[in-house]
Design a protein around this motif. Structure first.
Motif, short mmCIF file in Angstrom:
data_model
loop_
_atom_site.label_atom_id
_atom_site.label_comp_id
_atom_site.label_asym_id
_atom_site.label_seq_id
_atom_site.Cartn_x
_atom_site.Cartn_y
_atom_site.Cartn_z
N ALA A 64 0.82 -1.20 0.00
CA ALA A 64 0.00 0.00 0.00
C ALA A 64 0.86 1.26 0.00
O ALA A 64 0.58 2.24 -0.72
N LEU A 65 1.92 1.24 0.80
CA LEU A 65 2.83 2.38 0.86
C LEU A 65 3.52 2.58 -0.50
O LEU A 65 3.67 3.71 -0.98
N ARG A 66 3.91 1.47 -1.10
CA ARG A 66 4.58 1.52 -2.41
C ARG A 66 3.67 2.15 -3.47
O ARG A 66 4.10 2.99 -4.26
N ALA A 67 2.38 1.75 -3.48
CA ALA A 67 1.44 2.29 -4.46
C ALA A 67 1.22 3.78 -4.25
O ALA A 67 1.14 4.56 -5.22
N THR A 68 1.14 4.21 -2.99
CA THR A 68 0.94 5.64 -2.69
C THR A 68 2.12 6.47 -3.18
O THR A 68 1.94 7.52 -3.82
N ILE A 69 3.32 6.00 -2.89
CA ILE A 69 4.51 6.76 -3.30
C ILE A 69 4.65 6.77 -4.82
O ILE A 69 5.00 7.80 -5.42
N ALA A 70 4.36 5.63 -5.48
CA ALA A 70 4.47 5.57 -6.94
C ALA A 70 3.52 6.56 -7.60
O ALA A 70 3.88 7.25 -8.56
N THR A 71 2.30 6.65 -7.07
CA THR A 71 1.33 7.60 -7.62
C THR A 71 1.82 9.03 -7.46
O THR A 71 1.70 9.86 -8.38
N THR A 72 2.39 9.34 -6.32
CA THR A 72 2.87 10.70 -6.06
C THR A 72 4.01 11.08 -6.99
O THR A 72 4.03 12.20 -7.55
N VAL A 73 4.99 10.18 -7.18
CA VAL A 73 6.12 10.54 -8.03
C VAL A 73 5.70 10.65 -9.49
O VAL A 73 6.25 11.45 -10.26
N ARG A 74 4.68 9.87 -9.89
CA ARG A 74 4.15 10.03 -11.25
C ARG A 74 3.54 11.42 -11.42
O ARG A 74 3.73 12.08 -12.46
N LEU A 75 2.80 11.86 -10.40
CA LEU A 75 2.20 13.19 -10.47
C LEU A 75 3.26 14.28 -10.59
O LEU A 75 3.04 15.31 -11.21
N GLN A 76 4.41 14.01 -10.01
CA GLN A 76 5.50 14.99 -10.05
C GLN A 76 6.34 14.87 -11.32
O GLN A 76 7.34 15.58 -11.48
N THR B 276 1.61 11.56 1.56
CA THR B 276 1.53 12.17 0.23
C THR B 276 1.81 13.67 0.31
O THR B 276 2.56 14.22 -0.51
N ASP B 277 1.22 14.35 1.31
CA ASP B 277 1.46 15.79 1.47
C ASP B 277 2.94 16.07 1.71
O ASP B 277 3.51 17.02 1.16
N GLN B 278 3.58 15.24 2.56
CA GLN B 278 5.01 15.43 2.82
C GLN B 278 5.84 15.22 1.56
O GLN B 278 6.79 15.97 1.27
N LEU B 279 5.48 14.18 0.79
CA LEU B 279 6.23 13.90 -0.44
C LEU B 279 6.13 15.05 -1.42
O LEU B 279 7.13 15.43 -2.07
N LEU B 280 4.94 15.62 -1.56
CA LEU B 280 4.77 16.73 -2.49
C LEU B 280 5.63 17.93 -2.11
O LEU B 280 6.05 18.72 -2.97
N LEU B 281 5.92 18.06 -0.81
CA LEU B 281 6.78 19.15 -0.35
C LEU B 281 8.26 18.87 -0.65
O LEU B 281 9.03 19.79 -0.90
N ALA C 77 9.62 17.16 -11.60
CA ALA C 77 10.65 16.67 -12.50
C ALA C 77 10.80 17.58 -13.70
O ALA C 77 9.81 18.08 -14.25
N ALA C 78 12.03 17.80 -14.09
CA ALA C 78 12.30 18.59 -15.30
C ALA C 78 12.39 17.64 -16.48
O ALA C 78 13.28 16.79 -16.54
N ILE C 79 11.45 17.75 -17.42
CA ILE C 79 11.43 16.83 -18.56
C ILE C 79 11.76 17.61 -19.83
O ILE C 79 11.06 17.57 -20.83
N THR C 80 12.87 18.32 -19.74
CA THR C 80 13.25 19.17 -20.87
C THR C 80 14.51 18.70 -21.56
O THR C 80 15.05 19.40 -22.41
N GLU C 81 14.98 17.54 -21.26
CA GLU C 81 16.20 17.05 -21.87
C GLU C 81 15.95 16.76 -23.35
O GLU C 81 15.05 16.02 -23.70
N THR C 82 16.71 17.37 -24.21
CA THR C 82 16.50 17.17 -25.64
C THR C 82 17.05 15.83 -26.07
O THR C 82 17.86 15.21 -25.38
N ALA C 83 16.59 15.40 -27.25
CA ALA C 83 17.06 14.12 -27.78
C ALA C 83 18.57 14.14 -27.99
O ALA C 83 19.26 13.16 -27.72
N GLU C 84 19.09 15.29 -28.45
CA GLU C 84 20.53 15.39 -28.68
C GLU C 84 21.29 15.29 -27.37
O GLU C 84 22.31 14.59 -27.27
N ARG C 85 20.78 15.97 -26.34
CA ARG C 85 21.43 15.91 -25.03
C ARG C 85 21.37 14.51 -24.47
O ARG C 85 22.34 14.02 -23.88
N GLN C 86 20.23 13.82 -24.67
CA GLN C 86 20.10 12.46 -24.19
C GLN C 86 21.10 11.54 -24.89
O GLN C 86 21.72 10.69 -24.26
N ARG C 87 21.25 11.73 -26.21
CA ARG C 87 22.21 10.90 -26.94
C ARG C 87 23.64 11.15 -26.44
O ARG C 87 24.44 10.21 -26.32
#
Length: 623
Positions: free
Chosen positions: A334-346, A426-431, A436-446
């Motif tokens: 149950a704890l694992r599912a809660t944390i997984a949902t929170t990090v996906r939201l982030q 969940t409230d603590q995790l959000l703090l 997450a920064a999802i701005t890494e370009t394909a060239e930078r990733q390569r």
């Protein structure tokens, strides 16, 4: 003739190799040369050719044994292999064919006949087999034809793509023969579990597929996982089952602990969305399989997305975006599912593990998570965290204030107390979990992938230079490079240092009676038993053939002798009958402590005492 088909020639005669190279190149073939049987096997496994020409009498490994090993390797089992030799007795010819050769040509050979036979074997090999040669199940060609037929007729069905996890580590630990047994076992589980009307196929390697026409694909996934997880334990040695993992090296050159073989299953269904082609369907399945591989242990992921009208083209905004990964090591479901949902939201892609060993397997595939969130009851968590190549924030999940202080003392970025109300967590995790920064370009990733690949390659080269490829122990080169430093360090601190020289008794007879492949299994097992007996700071190496050298810093002769006796007992008491019912293995050991400043003299004395043990009846320790 297949244009530019690659032929691998194995012969220790340089003049003959030169002649064959010129002859075959003039005929339009690409030619590579191996100078001995061991080199032949490694070259064929690294880059399989279209055909192999092999001499019988070669150093290190003869042609018969090389062919046997290649036939037992799923990467090379299908290759045409032609023996080219001066040995012409009927017994040699029979042995050649029994080893797995496809043809036998006697020197001196007629060039036109040789070229004609090569063309014949390449033509036969070019006719794609409709069944996988290892399992006999329908292969990739028939699978694609079945999917095309079902899509063209508009039938509703599910595609299950099934992949083995940790298979490379299993192969590295136990060898390809047992790896093939694992493939056969999975094929049997699939055939027995799938419905009679389902189409089952072996895509290749450790990948399988089921075209399922029922309405309960998730139930089928659960049955496959239950049967596989139950049966796979029979493939492991008991010591590895008790330990719960195998030691191995990941593709980045990092030593890790790998869990037991498990399944990752991707489920794609035509009931919810429309697929334009087999390629479209397989791309979706590959995406889901990667998601399943982010979950430790056997798991499945079902595509639940609906077909929808085309969205506005924002590819210029999305192109190259990459979701960073967050590693979760949480035993509680149950704890694992809660944390997984929170990090996906982030904005993170969670990698989900229940234990440290399971996390090691995930890190072998994805070595650079952006964040770790973990239960810290297992102290091995901290050691794992510090092995990461890139400093990574760690959020500890704890149960009380004292554990918060302890986690901070160990360097945790944050420590969060979990109570009965998971909403508070969940409230603590959000703090504490940044967006997450999802701005890494394909060239930078390569570029990052290239850097990681170069780092991995450098690490691999260093490891290969110092490691015995068969046992995974250090090799003689490494011992020669470090023994003086160990001796100097012992002298600097006024500590003793001892050496153990060990040799497997009657090893030549084991090879002669039971084959070199079984002899290799014996060497690997003895190496594992030695690992059990030594300490973290000890050095154990395969010194040559069936001989091993152990260097024991800060160890007097009496303690070294006790370690040698422990090794002797482990080897004598091991259940060798599991490998071969008639097999009996013992080991003799010589022990010496350094006197003076010459560590090489210590090794020489240990070697002398080893041979005293041999002459005194074997299976004993001499000090």
């Amino acid at each position: 003739m297949t244009p530019q088909a690659r032929i691998l020639v194995a012969d220790d005669d340089p003049a003959l190799c030169l002649l064959l190279r010129e002859t075959l190149q003039d005929a339009g073939y690409e030619v590579t040369i191996a100078g001995n049987g061991d080199e032949l096997v490694r070259m064929a496994q690294d880059q399989p050719p279209e055909l192999i020409l092999v001499d019988l009498m070669m150093p290190l490994m003869d042609g018969f044994e090389a062919i046997r090993q290649l036939r037992n390797d799923t990467r090379t089992a299908h290759l045409p292999m032609i023996i080219l030799t001066a040995r012409s007795t009927s017994s040699d010819v029979v042995t050649g064919f029994d080893s797995g050769a496809d043809d036998y040509i006697i020197k001196p050979y007629d060039i036109d006949v040789l070229l004609a036979r090569i063309r014949s074997h390449l033509r036969r090999a070019a006719q794609l087999p409709v069944r996988n040669p290892l399992t006999g199940m329908p292969g990739n060609v028939l699978l694609q034809a079945e999917l095309e037929r079902q899509l063209s007729q508009g039938h509703q069905f599910c595609l299950l793509w099934i992949d083995l996890d940790n298979f490379k580590a299993f192969n590295d630990a136990y060898g390809f023969a047992r790896g093939d047994r694992a493939i056969h076992m999975l094929a049997h589980v699939i055939s027995e579990t799938a419905a009679r009307e389902d189409f089952v196929g072996h895509i290749g390697g450790d990948d399988f597929a089921i075209v399922h026409f029922g309405n309960a694909p998730e139930e089928l996934c659960k049955q496959l996982i239950a049967q596989f997880d139950k049966q796979v334990r029979s493939l492991y040695d008991q010591r590895d089952l008790d330990r719960g993992y195998l030691r191995g090296i990941d593709r980045h050159g990092v030593a890790r602990q790998f869990g037991l073989l498990s399944l990752s299953i991707a489920v794609v269904t035509t009931s919810a969305r429309t697929f334009t082609s087999v390629d479209h369907m397989s791309q979706v399945a590959a995406e889901l399989k990667q998601a399943a591989k982010h979950i430790s242990g056997s798991s499945y992921v079902v595509d639940r997305r609906q077909s929808a009208p085309p969205a506005p083209d924002n590819s210029h905004e999305r192109r190259g975006q990459h979701r960073p990964e967050a590693l979760l090591i949480i035993p509680n479901e149950a704890l694992r599912a809660t944390i997984a949902t929170t990090v996906r939201l982030q904005g993170y892609r969670p990698m989900i593990a229940t234990t440290v060993v399971a996390a090691q397997g995930l890190l072998a595939r994805h070595p650079a998570p952006a964040l770790i969130i973990t239960d810290v009851e297992d102290p091995a968590i901290w050691k794992l965290w510090r092995t990461l190549a890139i400093p990574t924030p760690l959020i500890a999940i704890v149960t009380d204030e004292a554990a918060v202080q302890a986690a901070h003392a160990r360097g945790a970025t944050a420590a969060l107390i979990v109570g009965e109300n998971l909403g508070d967590l969940t409230d603590q995790l959000l703090l504490h979990v940044p967006r997450a920064a999802i701005t890494e370009t394909a060239e930078r990733q390569r570029q990052n992938e290239l850097i990681r690949e170069l780092q991995a390659r450098a690490s691999r080269f260093e490891r290969e230079a110092n490691e015995d490829s068969l046992t995974g122990l250090f090799n003689r080169r490494y011992v020669d490079s470090c023994i003086n430093d160990l001796s100097a360090l012992a002298a600097q601190h006024g500590q003793p240092i001892s050496a153990i020289m060990a040799d497997i008794d009657n090893f030549k007879q084991i090879n002669d009676q039971f084959t070199h492949m079984l002899g290799n299994d014996v060497l690997r097992t003895v190496a594992d038993l030695m690992r059990q007996a030594i300490r973290d700071h000890d050095v154990v190496a395969r010194y040559g053939g069936e001989e091993f050298l152990l260097l024991l810093p800060n160890t007097p002769l009496t303690v070294a002798s006790a370690i040698a006796e422990q090794i002797r007992t482990l080897v004598e008491g091991y259940t060798w009958h599991r490998i071969e019912p008639r097999l009996v293995v013992t080991i003799s050991l010589g022990v010496a402590e350094q006197q003076g400043n010459d560590p090489h003299q210590m090794v020489a004395i240990a070697d002398q005492r080893l041979y005293v043990a041999k002459r005194s009846g074997k299976n004993r320790v001499e000090q």
